[in-house]
Motif scaffolding. Structure first.
Motif, mmCIF file in Angstrom:
data_model
loop_
_atom_site.group_PDB
_atom_site.id
_atom_site.type_symbol
_atom_site.label_atom_id
_atom_site.label_comp_id
_atom_site.label_asym_id
_atom_site.label_seq_id
_atom_site.Cartn_x
_atom_site.Cartn_y
_atom_site.Cartn_z
ATOM 1 N N ASP A 1 -8.526 -0.383 -6.142
ATOM 2 C CA ASP A 1 -7.095 -0.298 -5.850
ATOM 3 C C ASP A 1 -6.606 1.125 -5.646
ATOM 4 O O ASP A 1 -5.434 1.343 -5.341
ATOM 5 N N HIS B 1 1.473 1.549 -9.091
ATOM 6 C CA HIS B 1 0.164 1.254 -9.689
ATOM 7 C C HIS B 1 0.289 0.148 -10.725
ATOM 8 O O HIS B 1 -0.560 -0.762 -10.784
ATOM 9 N N ARG C 1 -1.860 -1.057 -3.818
ATOM 10 C CA ARG C 1 -3.000 -0.209 -3.467
ATOM 11 C C ARG C 1 -2.494 1.209 -3.236
ATOM 12 O O ARG C 1 -1.528 1.427 -2.500
ATOM 13 N N THR D 1 0.851 -1.189 0.000
ATOM 14 C CA THR D 1 0.000 0.000 0.000
ATOM 15 C C THR D 1 0.884 1.235 0.000
ATOM 16 O O THR D 1 1.787 1.356 0.825
#
Length: 266
Positions: free
Chosen positions: A104, A47, A52, A22
């Motif tokens: 996402d 990405h 995420r 993340t």
């Protein structure tokens, strides 16, 4: 940071962004100043590999500048909505909501909304029981839906007898009962129309939506604590039937009660 009010030490460099599950992009006071290419490249790489991405407040500008929000839904602080739309017309900005969960990529509108989104992520990753524990530590509301409005239409009432706190506490102790909006209004000693206005002004939602959300949160906690009989979960949480429980959980969490049990159940 922030004019020298405080500093951070021992901070990792951008290389860590290439392995993080993340990646959180914080707010930035200088939304008109372009980000460094190395920062934008790190966002794009994250990405591309499926990490995420979370943007808090004006951090959405950085995500948009990296191009990862093109064609996607996003939230941003209402103060910067005009500037955001002018700079990033390809982004589907939802300027009046607290936060947006677009799978996402998640974005929050402001500082308080960032707490809402943070709790939403904790709830999504670890379940309602853990999220409630975190909210108690923060002395913060356990759940405000991302679709609620960013700000109320008029100032919060000053009169103590207009506070919703007593009726909310009363209802939370009776979620298994067949409570209706009329019951809440009677408890608050106001008409249903007045109750609707106060919910809109103070919570940014309707009495029925709040009641359903509280019941669903209770159902999630019951499943997490080991109750595997979904008819019992539905009855004890006031949702009525297992069919209604399944429909609401799928709508609000994206998964079925069985999947929720496998992921979060004790």
């Amino acid at each position: 940071m922030r004019d020298g009010f405080f500093t951070l030490t021992g901070v990792a460099d951008l290389a860590l962004a290439d392995t993080a599950d993340t990646l959180i992009v914080p707010n930035r006071p200088d939304t008109e100043v372009p980000r460094r290419p190395s920062v934008l490249d790190a966002v794009r790489r994250a990405h591309a590999r499926g990490a995420r991405l979370i943007g808090f407040c004006s951090g959405a500008f950085t995500l948009a500048e990296a191009g990862v929000l093109d064609g996607r839904r996003a939230a941003a602080h209402w103060q910067w909505a005009g500037s955001f739309r002018a700079h990033f017309p390809a982004v589907r900005l939802e300027a009046d909501v607290l936060f947006v969960d677009d799978g996402d990529i998640l974005t929050a509108a402001g500082s308080a909304a960032a707490l809402d989104l943070g709790l939403h992520v904790v709830r999504r990753d670890h379940g309602a029981e853990v999220a409630n524990s975190v909210s108690r530590r923060l002395v913060f509301a356990a759940h405000r839906d991302g679709g609620q409005r960013q700000f109320v239409e008029r100032p919060m009432p000053d009169l103590p007898d207009e506070s919703l706190a007593p009726v909310l506490a009363w209802a939370q102790e009776r979620l298994d009962a067949p409570l209706t909006v009329a019951d809440l209004a009677a408890r608050a000693a106001v008409s249903p129309a007045t109750l609707h206005r106060r919910f809109r002004a103070q919570l940014g939602t309707t009495p029925l939506a709040w009641l359903t959300g509280e019941r669903l949160a209770l159902a999630c906690r019951l499943i997490e604590r080991g109750e595997s009989r979904f008819e019992v979960v539905a009855r004890r949480s006031g949702l009525g039937t297992a069919t209604n429980l399944r429909a609401l959980m799928r709508r609000e969490t994206g998964i079925t009660p069985s999947a929720y049990k496998r992921r979060f159940g004790s």
